[in-house]
Design a protein around this motif. Structure first.
Motif, PDB file in Angstrom:
ATOM      1  N   PRO A 448      -0.234  12.253   0.106  1.00  0.00           N
ATOM      2  CA  PRO A 448      -0.045  11.202  -0.904  1.00  0.00           C
ATOM      3  C   PRO A 448       1.351  11.206  -1.526  1.00  0.00           C
ATOM      4  N   ILE A 449       1.975  12.364  -1.627  1.00  0.00           N
ATOM      5  CA  ILE A 449       3.315  12.429  -2.235  1.00  0.00           C
ATOM      6  C   ILE A 449       4.329  11.723  -1.342  1.00  0.00           C
ATOM      7  N   ASP A 450       4.249  11.983  -0.033  1.00  0.00           N
ATOM      8  CA  ASP A 450       5.161  11.320   0.910  1.00  0.00           C
ATOM      9  C   ASP A 450       4.965   9.805   0.889  1.00  0.00           C
ATOM     10  N   VAL A 451       3.693   9.405   0.869  1.00  0.00           N
ATOM     11  CA  VAL A 451       3.371   7.971   0.886  1.00  0.00           C
ATOM     12  C   VAL A 451       3.890   7.291  -0.379  1.00  0.00           C
ATOM     13  N   LEU A 452       3.621   7.876  -1.553  1.00  0.00           N
ATOM     14  CA  LEU A 452       4.074   7.285  -2.816  1.00  0.00           C
ATOM     15  C   LEU A 452       5.596   7.227  -2.899  1.00  0.00           C
ATOM     16  N   THR A 453       6.254   8.264  -2.439  1.00  0.00           N
ATOM     17  CA  THR A 453       7.721   8.303  -2.471  1.00  0.00           C
ATOM     18  C   THR A 453       8.310   7.171  -1.635  1.00  0.00           C
ATOM     19  N   GLU A 454       7.763   6.988  -0.426  1.00  0.00           N
ATOM     20  CA  GLU A 454       8.258   5.941   0.464  1.00  0.00           C
ATOM     21  C   GLU A 454       7.958   4.543  -0.094  1.00  0.00           C
ATOM     22  N   LEU A 455       6.755   4.382  -0.680  1.00  0.00           N
ATOM     23  CA  LEU A 455       6.390   3.086  -1.263  1.00  0.00           C
ATOM     24  C   LEU A 455       7.304   2.739  -2.439  1.00  0.00           C
ATOM     25  N   ARG A 456       7.587   3.725  -3.288  1.00  0.00           N
ATOM     26  CA  ARG A 456       8.493   3.490  -4.424  1.00  0.00           C
ATOM     27  C   ARG A 456       9.864   3.043  -3.923  1.00  0.00           C
ATOM     28  N   LYS A 457      10.344   3.730  -2.912  1.00  0.00           N
ATOM     29  CA  LYS A 457      11.674   3.436  -2.356  1.00  0.00           C
ATOM     30  C   LYS A 457      11.743   2.000  -1.839  1.00  0.00           C
ATOM     31  N   ARG A 458      10.700   1.586  -1.108  1.00  0.00           N
ATOM     32  CA  ARG A 458      10.711   0.244  -0.515  1.00  0.00           C
ATOM     33  C   ARG A 458      10.566  -0.849  -1.573  1.00  0.00           C
ATOM     34  N   HIS A 459       9.738  -0.596  -2.572  1.00  0.00           N
ATOM     35  CA  HIS A 459       9.573  -1.608  -3.628  1.00  0.00           C
ATOM     36  C   HIS A 459      10.812  -1.711  -4.499  1.00  0.00           C
ATOM     37  N   GLU A 460      11.510  -0.612  -4.711  1.00  0.00           N
ATOM     38  CA  GLU A 460      12.781  -0.655  -5.443  1.00  0.00           C
ATOM     39  C   GLU A 460      13.813  -1.481  -4.667  1.00  0.00           C
ATOM     40  N   ALA A 461      13.653  -1.481  -3.325  1.00  0.00           N
ATOM     41  CA  ALA A 461      14.570  -2.243  -2.474  1.00  0.00           C
ATOM     42  C   ALA A 461      14.163  -3.718  -2.372  1.00  0.00           C
ATOM     43  N   GLY A 462      13.059  -4.096  -3.061  1.00  0.00           N
ATOM     44  CA  GLY A 462      12.651  -5.507  -3.087  1.00  0.00           C
ATOM     45  C   GLY A 462      11.581  -5.885  -2.084  1.00  0.00           C
TER      46      GLY A 462
END
Length: 527
Positions: A448-462
């Motif tokens: 879950p940590i890897d998944v949340l980190t990647e999701l945050r990154k992509r949403h910050e990118a729009g």
């Protein structure tokens, strides 16, 4: 536990921080029970009641309803799940999980000496802002394929998984048939269950199927070009409304009395026949002699049809439910291409089909075992609820945790515009929303940590539509992947969960009255 000194010894009182801690703990326990059922890779629960009846399901509200919950705060969690089920038909696990996480995060703020009123204010602001954000990022429903994907998303992870495409097609076809623009009600879809065939043999009948048989075996099995009379009164000799005594002093009087009853029933059946009706559905009883006369005239009849089925028959056949035979006219008869009794083992089903533009239809769900059919029904009801909600609102959002991650990003930005301790409450509200994608990943065996980190990154990118596709364990555009949910599921879940959390947080005193024999049970419940 505190002795008030002014109340009866049969009243238990818990107050202050202890009361809050107990209530929050109860809510968290309920959330943890259903947590592992979330998503397409969620696990099932086996529920065994006091009579040994077994239910295997991962439907949140079914699990919570079957549990005998005593704690007052835990009962509130069950209530919000029931509200979610009633309003939308899906998202019951989400609402319980979210409410539990909101309270868990609030506990951390309480430990920092932040007053519950400030936490409640922050949660209220965040909930209102979340609903506005959902409206901004929602997508208009523009095709039948979107509705089919919504139904499949709702049924994924349940017993219908292997046949979700077929069942989703049936659900969308049923709603297409009964909808009038964006006006549609799931009450117009009747569900009949048959144990013994395969799930893939499930079908949609554009009409109504009744779990009934003809009242008399001399009646025809099939009526083509059916003219249907719907009556809500008994085709029997009327009983007096008060106690009545009839005095008969000779055999001739007895014979005349019996003949008068026969004449009354024959005249009643003659009136039915004069209308041109060749099928009768009666909400009450039909006298044996009336059954005989109806059979002689070749009229197909069913009795004791429940009120909801009568209303569906009226909507399917465009008929009117009659309360007085003297008022019957040909225009009030319903029409159907065919009415047929079909035997299934010891039981019979009556099919009223080939109706002209029916506004009520029947889904016949089939499966190899009773447990499977029950779970298929729950999955299909979720699908119906979601598609109805999407048709009514005309708006959908991306699933797979995409919408929650976008809400988290925007709510945290919103929190920075606020001052004081309320800002911390809004941030914790946002963090609670992260529990949805986190749990989806956890239940699928992902980190879950890897998944949340990647999701945050992509949403910050729009990348607003990026979420977790658990069919290939990739993070991608979930709208393109067909993982879609109606906006109503999310708005209702956030609204109900935040309201329940705020209500529980405002409680600082719990007083429970009990009978003398319940003292030990209550003490265990609130301590």
């Amino acid at each position: 536990m505190v002795d008030t000194g002014i109340s009866s010894e049969n009243v238990s009182r818990t107050m202050g921080r202890e009361a809050q801690r107990n209530n929050i703990l109860a809510a968290k326990i309920v959330a943890d029970i259903v947590k592992t059922t979330l998503g397409p890779k969620g696990m099932d629960k086996m529920l065994v009641d006091s009579e040994g009846n077994i239910t295997v399901t991962n439907d949140g509200v079914t699990i919570l309803e079957e549990m005998e919950i005593d704690h007052p705060a835990a009962k509130m969690m069950v209530e919000i799940a029931k509200t979610q089920e009633k309003e939308v038909g899906d998202g019951t696990t989400t609402v319980a999980l979210l409410a539990g996480k909101l309270l868990e995060n609030a506990e951390g703020l309480l430990e920092k000496k932040i007053h519950p009123t400030l936490i409640v204010e922050g949660y209220r602001l965040a909930s209102e802002k979340a609903e506005r954000i959902l409206d901004e990022i929602s997508i208009a429903v523009n095709s039948r394929e979107v509705l089919k994907n919504i139904a499949m998303t709702a049924m994924t992870g349940k017993g219908a998984e292997g046949n979700k495409e077929k069942l989703a097609e049936l659900v969308v076809e049923a709603i297409d048939q009964i909808a009038d623009g964006n006006k549609v009600s799931s009450d117009d879809i009747k569900i009949e269950r048959i144990v013994g065939d395969s799930v893939k043999d499930s079908e949609l009948v554009k009409g109504i199927v009744l779990n009934k048989g003809r009242v008399n075996k001399e009646m025809p099995l099939t009526i083509v070009n059916a003219k249907i009379l719907l009556v809500d009164f008994p085709l029997e000799v009327r009983s007096p409304e008060m106690d009545t005594k009839i005095s008969i002093s000779s055999p001739q009087q007895m014979e005349a009395f019996i003949q008068s009853e026969e004449i009354y029933l024959k005249e009643m059946v003659d009136k039915v026949a004069e209308t041109g009706a060749n099928v009768v559905f009666c909400q009450k009883g039909i006298d044996d002699l009336a059954q005989y006369y109806l059979a002689k005239k070749g009229i197909f009849a069913c009795r004791r049809v429940n009120k909801s089925d009568m209303e569906k028959l009226a909507r399917a056949t465009s008929g009117k439910i009659i309360s007085n035979l003297n008022d019957v006219s040909t225009e009030q008869l319903g029409m159907a291409g065919e009415v047929e009794e079909v035997a299934r083992g010891d039981d019979s089903l009556v099919y009223v089909r080939k109706c002209n533009n029916p506004k009520a239809v029947t889904l016949i769900l089939k499966g190899g075992t009773q447990h499977l059919v029950d779970e298929i029904e729950r999955a299909v009801k979720d699908g119906i609820g979601d598609v109805v909600a999407a048709v009514k609102s005309g708006k959908v959002v991306c699933g797979g945790g995409a919408v929650e991650m976008e809400l988290v990003r925007r709510l945290k930005h919103f929190a920075r515009s606020l001052g004081g301790k309320v800002q911390l409450a809004v941030e914790e509200f946002a963090n609670a929303l992260e529990s949805i994608p986190e749990t989806l990943a956890e239940n699928a065996g992902l980190d879950p940590i890897d998944v949340l980190t990647e999701l945050r990154k992509r949403h910050e990118a729009g990348a607003v539509r990026e979420g977790l596709n658990l069919f290939n364990n990739k993070i991608e555009d979930t709208f393109q992947a067909g993982i879609i949910e109606p906006i109503k599921v999310k708005t209702q879940a956030i609204s109900s969960a935040s309201e329940a959390a705020m209500l529980i947080l405002r409680i600082d005193d719990v007083l429970i009255s009990k009978s003398k024999g319940e003292d030990k049970k209550v003490r265990e419940m609130i301590e």
